[in-house]
Design an enzyme around this catalytic site. Structure first.
Site, PDB file in Angstrom:
ATOM      1  N   HIS A 101     -15.799 -74.044  14.694  1.00  0.00           N
ATOM      2  CA  HIS A 101     -14.553 -73.268  15.347  1.00  0.00           C
ATOM      3  C   HIS A 101     -12.776 -74.191  14.584  1.00  0.00           C
ATOM      4  O   HIS A 101     -12.738 -74.456  14.101  1.00  0.00           O
ATOM      5  CB  HIS A 101     -13.717 -73.670  17.025  1.00  0.00           C
ATOM      6  CG  HIS A 101     -14.201 -74.118  17.880  1.00  0.00           C
ATOM      7  ND1 HIS A 101     -15.149 -75.362  18.743  1.00  0.00           N
ATOM      8  CD2 HIS A 101     -15.265 -73.093  18.683  1.00  0.00           C
ATOM      9  CE1 HIS A 101     -16.003 -74.893  19.383  1.00  0.00           C
ATOM     10  NE2 HIS A 101     -16.007 -73.677  20.078  1.00  0.00           N
ATOM     11  N   ASP A 104     -11.177 -76.322  15.226  1.00  0.00           N
ATOM     12  CA  ASP A 104     -11.719 -78.326  15.207  1.00  0.00           C
ATOM     13  C   ASP A 104     -11.501 -78.645  13.310  1.00  0.00           C
ATOM     14  O   ASP A 104     -11.869 -79.828  13.781  1.00  0.00           O
ATOM     15  CB  ASP A 104     -13.416 -78.138  14.869  1.00  0.00           C
ATOM     16  CG  ASP A 104     -13.867 -77.318  16.510  1.00  0.00           C
ATOM     17  OD1 ASP A 104     -13.191 -77.764  17.564  1.00  0.00           O
ATOM     18  OD2 ASP A 104     -14.694 -77.151  16.580  1.00  0.00           O
ATOM     19  N   GLU A 268     -26.447 -71.320  24.719  1.00  0.00           N
ATOM     20  CA  GLU A 268     -27.161 -72.418  25.081  1.00  0.00           C
ATOM     21  C   GLU A 268     -28.027 -72.778  27.064  1.00  0.00           C
ATOM     22  O   GLU A 268     -26.854 -72.249  27.837  1.00  0.00           O
ATOM     23  CB  GLU A 268     -25.244 -72.899  25.463  1.00  0.00           C
ATOM     24  CG  GLU A 268     -25.044 -74.468  25.093  1.00  0.00           C
ATOM     25  CD  GLU A 268     -24.352 -74.897  25.513  1.00  0.00           C
ATOM     26  OE1 GLU A 268     -23.787 -75.731  26.214  1.00  0.00           O
ATOM     27  OE2 GLU A 268     -23.158 -74.791  24.041  1.00  0.00           O
ATOM     28  N   HIS A 271     -25.406 -74.070  29.224  1.00  0.00           N
ATOM     29  CA  HIS A 271     -24.010 -72.795  29.844  1.00  0.00           C
ATOM     30  C   HIS A 271     -24.772 -71.705  30.901  1.00  0.00           C
ATOM     31  O   HIS A 271     -25.039 -71.432  32.133  1.00  0.00           O
ATOM     32  CB  HIS A 271     -23.661 -71.331  29.371  1.00  0.00           C
ATOM     33  CG  HIS A 271     -23.188 -72.302  27.972  1.00  0.00           C
ATOM     34  ND1 HIS A 271     -22.465 -71.922  26.979  1.00  0.00           N
ATOM     35  CD2 HIS A 271     -21.759 -73.320  28.537  1.00  0.00           C
ATOM     36  CE1 HIS A 271     -21.787 -72.702  26.403  1.00  0.00           C
ATOM     37  NE2 HIS A 271     -21.442 -73.482  27.356  1.00  0.00           N
TER      38      HIS A 271
END
Length: 283
Positions: A101, A104, A268, A271
Site C-alpha cells: 500500500h 506502507d 484471498e 477473506h
C-alpha cells in the site's frame, strides 16, 4: 546495499532431510513442472503491510511488534530504514515479487503535496533497490482505509471532497505502480460500506463506486498501464456491511458497470472465510 539481517545467509533449498531451520525443505524454485519452474508457477510475493508495517495490535491491545522503523523520529527516515530492511529480506528469502500500500512505504504528510513528496522520495530509492536486487513489483494499491477521512468510506463516502481525495491518491499510486513495472494494480476497499442502513443511501454509494471503477480503468488506459486492475473482495474488514463483500458481489458490481473485460478479482483465502464461504466457493 546495507544489510539489516546481518547474521542470516540467503535462504536455499536443502531438501526435506535438512536440519537447517532457515532453509527450504520442499519448495525448490528451480524445479521444472509442466515446462515451467516453480518460481514461474507460484510467483510468490512478500507483502509490505504484513511483514514490515503491521504493528501487531488487536482491537483490545496495543502494538506488540517493536522494530527500528516503528520508533519515534522523522517518519521519512523511518521509511528509509524500513526500505533497507525490506529489500534485505526480499533478497535473502529470494522472493521474486513484493507488493505494498502507498502508506506502507511512505508516511502521510500534513498536506496532500507533502504526502506525494514523501512517496516520490521513497519510490526513487525503491527503484534503485529493485534494480540492484532484481526483485519485481507484483502489485501496488492505495491505503484508503486507515486515515480518519475514510471513516465513512472512500469512493462511497457521502463527502465529495473525500471522493476527490481518494481519486487523486489512487491516481498517484497507479502512476508509481506503472513506474516500478508493477504487474497489477489492486483496489482494496476496506471502508467501502456502512455500519447501519439508517444513515446510508445504497443506490448513490453503489453508483459512486461504479463511477470510481470507471475512472480507474479510464486512467489505466490514459497512462498506458498494461497490468490488470484487480478488485479484492473484503468482508468485515472493518466495515460491518461492505459492498465488495465476496466474489459474487464484486462480480455483480463489475458486470453492472460493464467492466468485466477490464477488472478482475484478487481473491484471498482468509477473506473467503470471513465472508462465511470457503476459498473453493470464491474461486
Amino acid at each position: 546495499m546495507s544489510e539489516y539481517f546481518k547474521n542470516i545467509n540467503h535462504i536455499k533449498f536443502e531438501g526435506p532431510k535438512s536440519d537447517n531451520p532457515l532453509s527450504f525443505k520442499f519448495y525448490n524454485e528451480d524445479q521444472v513442472v509442466l515446462g515451467k519452474t516453480m518460481k514461474e508457477h507460484f510467483r510468490f510475493a512478500t507483502c509490505y503491510w504484513h511483514t514490515f508495517t503491521w504493528p501487531g495490535i488487536d482491537p483490545f491491545g496495543g502494538p506488540t511488534l517493536e522494530r527500528p522503523w516503528m520508533q519515534l523520529g522523522d517518519p521519512l527516515k523511518m521509511a528509509e530504514i524500513k526500505l533497507e530492511a525490506a529489500f534485505d529480506f526480499f533478497s535473502k528469502i529470494k522472493t521474486p515479487f513484493f507488493c505494498f500500500h502507498d502508506r506502507d512505504i511512505a508516511p502521510e504528510g500534513n498536506t496532500y503535496e507533502e504526502t506525494k513528496k514523501n512517496l516520490d522520495h521513497i519510490v526513487e530509492l525503491m527503484e534503485k533497490k529493485m534494480d540492484q536486487t532484481k526483485v519485481k513489483l507484483l502489485w501496488g494499491t492505495a491505503n484508503a482505509f486507515s486515515h480518519k477521512r475514510y471513516m465513512a468510506g472512500a469512493s462511497t463516502n457521502p463527502d465529495p471532497e473525500v471522493f476527490a481525495f481518494v481519486a487523486a491518491q489512487v491516481k498517484n499510486c497507479m502512476d508509481i505502480t506503472k513506474r516500478l513495472g508493477g504487474e497489477n494494480y489492486v483496489l482494496w476497499g476496506g471502508r467501502e460500506g456502512y455500519e447501519t442502513i439508517l444513515n446510508t443511501n445504497m443506490k448513490i454509494e453503489m453508483d459512486n463506486l461504479s463511477r470510481f471503477l470507471e475512472l480507474v480503468v479510464d486512467y489505466k488506459h490514459k497512462i498506458g498501464f498494461k497490468g490488470l486492475i484487480l478488485l479484492e473482495p473484503k468482508p468485515h474488514e472493518p466495515t460491518k456491511h461492505q459492498y465488495d463483500f465476496d466474489a459474487a458481489s464484486c462480480l455483480a458490481l463489475i458486470r453492472k458497470t460493464g467492466l468485466e473485460n477490464e477488472v478482475k478479482l484478487n481473491i484471498e483465502v482468509n477473506h473467503a472465510t470471513l465472508s462465511g464461504h470457503n476459498f473453493e466457493h470464491e474461486i
